[in-house]
Design a protein around this motif. Sequence first.
Motif, PDB file in Angstrom:
ATOM      1  N   GLY A 110       0.805  -1.216   0.000  1.00 28.78           N
ATOM      2  CA  GLY A 110       0.000   0.000   0.000  1.00 28.78           C
ATOM      3  C   GLY A 110       0.841   1.270   0.000  1.00 28.78           C
ATOM      4  N   VAL A 111       1.944   1.268  -0.734  1.00 31.35           N
ATOM      5  CA  VAL A 111       2.745   2.497  -0.841  1.00 31.35           C
ATOM      6  C   VAL A 111       2.881   2.889  -2.307  1.00 31.35           C
ATOM      7  N   LYS A 112       3.147   4.166  -2.524  1.00 29.95           N
ATOM      8  CA  LYS A 112       3.211   4.630  -3.911  1.00 29.95           C
ATOM      9  C   LYS A 112       4.516   4.226  -4.576  1.00 29.95           C
ATOM     10  N   GLU A 113       4.387   3.669  -5.776  1.00 32.76           N
ATOM     11  CA  GLU A 113       5.560   3.174  -6.497  1.00 32.76           C
ATOM     12  C   GLU A 113       6.575   4.297  -6.764  1.00 32.76           C
ATOM     13  N   GLU A 114       6.037   5.504  -7.112  1.00 34.07           N
ATOM     14  CA  GLU A 114       6.986   6.579  -7.458  1.00 34.07           C
ATOM     15  C   GLU A 114       7.904   6.929  -6.290  1.00 34.07           C
ATOM     16  N   PHE A 115       7.397   6.751  -5.064  1.00 33.60           N
ATOM     17  CA  PHE A 115       8.264   6.992  -3.899  1.00 33.60           C
ATOM     18  C   PHE A 115       9.308   5.888  -3.754  1.00 33.60           C
ATOM     19  N   VAL A 116       8.827   4.663  -3.989  1.00 34.30           N
ATOM     20  CA  VAL A 116       9.725   3.515  -3.793  1.00 34.30           C
ATOM     21  C   VAL A 116      10.891   3.561  -4.795  1.00 34.30           C
ATOM     22  N   VAL A 117      10.605   3.919  -6.040  1.00 37.33           N
ATOM     23  CA  VAL A 117      11.705   3.975  -7.012  1.00 37.33           C
ATOM     24  C   VAL A 117      12.460   5.308  -6.938  1.00 37.33           C
ATOM     25  N   GLY A 118      11.901   6.249  -6.167  1.00 34.75           N
ATOM     26  CA  GLY A 118      12.502   7.573  -6.067  1.00 34.75           C
ATOM     27  C   GLY A 118      13.570   7.669  -4.991  1.00 34.75           C
ATOM     28  N   LYS A 119      13.772   8.912  -4.501  1.00 33.32           N
ATOM     29  CA  LYS A 119      14.935   9.128  -3.630  1.00 33.32           C
ATOM     30  C   LYS A 119      14.602   9.267  -2.158  1.00 33.32           C
ATOM     31  N   THR A 120      13.311   9.233  -1.827  1.00 35.74           N
ATOM     32  CA  THR A 120      12.964   9.501  -0.434  1.00 35.74           C
ATOM     33  C   THR A 120      13.617   8.503   0.528  1.00 35.74           C
ATOM     34  N   ARG A 121      13.918   9.011   1.724  1.00 33.98           N
ATOM     35  CA  ARG A 121      14.546   8.144   2.711  1.00 33.98           C
ATOM     36  C   ARG A 121      13.617   7.803   3.860  1.00 33.98           C
ATOM     37  N   ILE A 122      12.319   8.104   3.686  1.00 32.42           N
ATOM     38  CA  ILE A 122      11.363   7.746   4.748  1.00 32.42           C
ATOM     39  C   ILE A 122      11.479   6.245   4.980  1.00 32.42           C
ATOM     40  N   GLN A 123      11.604   5.870   6.248  1.00 29.18           N
ATOM     41  CA  GLN A 123      11.980   4.482   6.537  1.00 29.18           C
ATOM     42  C   GLN A 123      11.023   3.443   5.948  1.00 29.18           C
TER      43      GLN A 123
END
Length: 456
Positions: free
Chosen positions: A379-392
């Motif tokens: 249930g997380v957004k793919e663009e975040f997962v492939v992106g640069k965010t470091r949210i744990q």
Amino acid sequence: MNKIEINKINLIWEKVIKEIESHIINTKIYEDCFKTSKVYDFNNNTIYVLVKTIFAKSVLMNDYHDIIVNELKKYLSFDVKINCILNEEKKIIKISEGESLVSTPSINYNETSLIDTFTLDNFVVGDFNRDAYTAVCAVVDKIGKIYNPLFIYGGTGLGKTHLMMALGNQIVKKYPDKKVKYIESDLFARQVFNSLSKGGNFIESLKDEYNTYDLFLIDDIQYLVNKEKTNEIFFSIFNNLVRNNKQIVITSDKSPELLDGFEQRMISRFNSGLTLKIIKPDEESLKKIILQKIGQQDVDYVFDDEAINELVKYYNDDLRMLLGMINRINFHAIQSLPPNAIITAEFVKKYVANQNIIAPKLNVINPKAIINSICKWYGVKEEFVVGKTRIQEISNVRHICMYILREKYNMCFKEIGTYFSNRDHTTVMSAVEKITKQIDKDDDLKKYINEILLKN
Ligand code: ADP
Ligand code: MG
């Protein structure tokens, strides 16, 4: 266990080898390897075939393995395995009536059980297996002092047994005084079982025997799962050997943390040295392996480049199948081509068409779809997962994606990185390592990953 008497199996075996005779042109191979073979035992759906030479063992277990199993299937309604044993290995096989042939506690399991045609020289090295090969070479140089245990895993037919035996052969050559032992884990389990059922000092003498080895190679450890008593004995031998700087090398079809049915202490011991994976060979390496195998055979035929390109299309994850097919093409050539002829792509195509062999569908991996489905599951957004965010929470899913692309789809670290904003291969490596450790502690994660690994 199937209660089929040994006599019946013997009759079936005779029929099977008669049938195989018609496929074999080289009568010497038939005479030396098949005609002299006998069923020795049948247990746990495994037929133990007694053969005369290491060469015969290799021919039956490698070149003709699939043909034999297919022929046996015509007579047996269950999945049967074959295991070839040499005369000197007889002592450790329990005969069907439950009577053990082990006759004295001082029995010597001294034979290395290595097949000497598996060498480091004829082992093709590429990106897919370089780590494992390099580690094996380091073990040759510093036996017992490095990577103990060395744990090598990967799917069937990727060269684990070859590499392990090659290591054994190299050690025997380089250090003639060192005692080397190779064993498949199911045979080891039988030895333990036999020794335990004999009672008395048998199990102690078995342990003592193992404790004398300088190099202990145990193949396909996954067959020891849920064999509690065997594991206990193995654990004790393992600890003793490592304590005395004796080298242990283990192979498995799965990584240690995914080996369900072993005690945790054992899994941590497996991981306490160096754990490496062999992945699928790339096309160039595959061609080299084919050429290497053809070169080893005593035939007058040359496969031209196009024929090799054609053969590669029939690779379906297991090298053994492809190599078996090449052998059959060779035999077919002996029948239908003049000596010194060249085997062309046309010849290969005709052969496979006649045999109704269909090239496997190319296993096209779609990493984006895999990443997408994992993201959905969490249930997380793919663009975040492939992106640069470091949210744990997000980076954790990212690491799981990387782990799965590596473990299930055998992608190389560098390529995986390209799907995650061009991350460096070392970042991917540490992510995979992190998840590997996490699986050990988190049962839910382990279950989830096992489910994905099983799904095709
Ligand atoms: P595994 O133990 O992983 O199931 P094997 O070691 O039995 O696989 O390999 C299957 C066959 O493929 C053997 O005949 C082996 O010699 C051959 N093979 C596998 N990898 C290589 C390699 N890198 N170089 C040469 N031959 C190989
Ligand atoms: Mg193997």
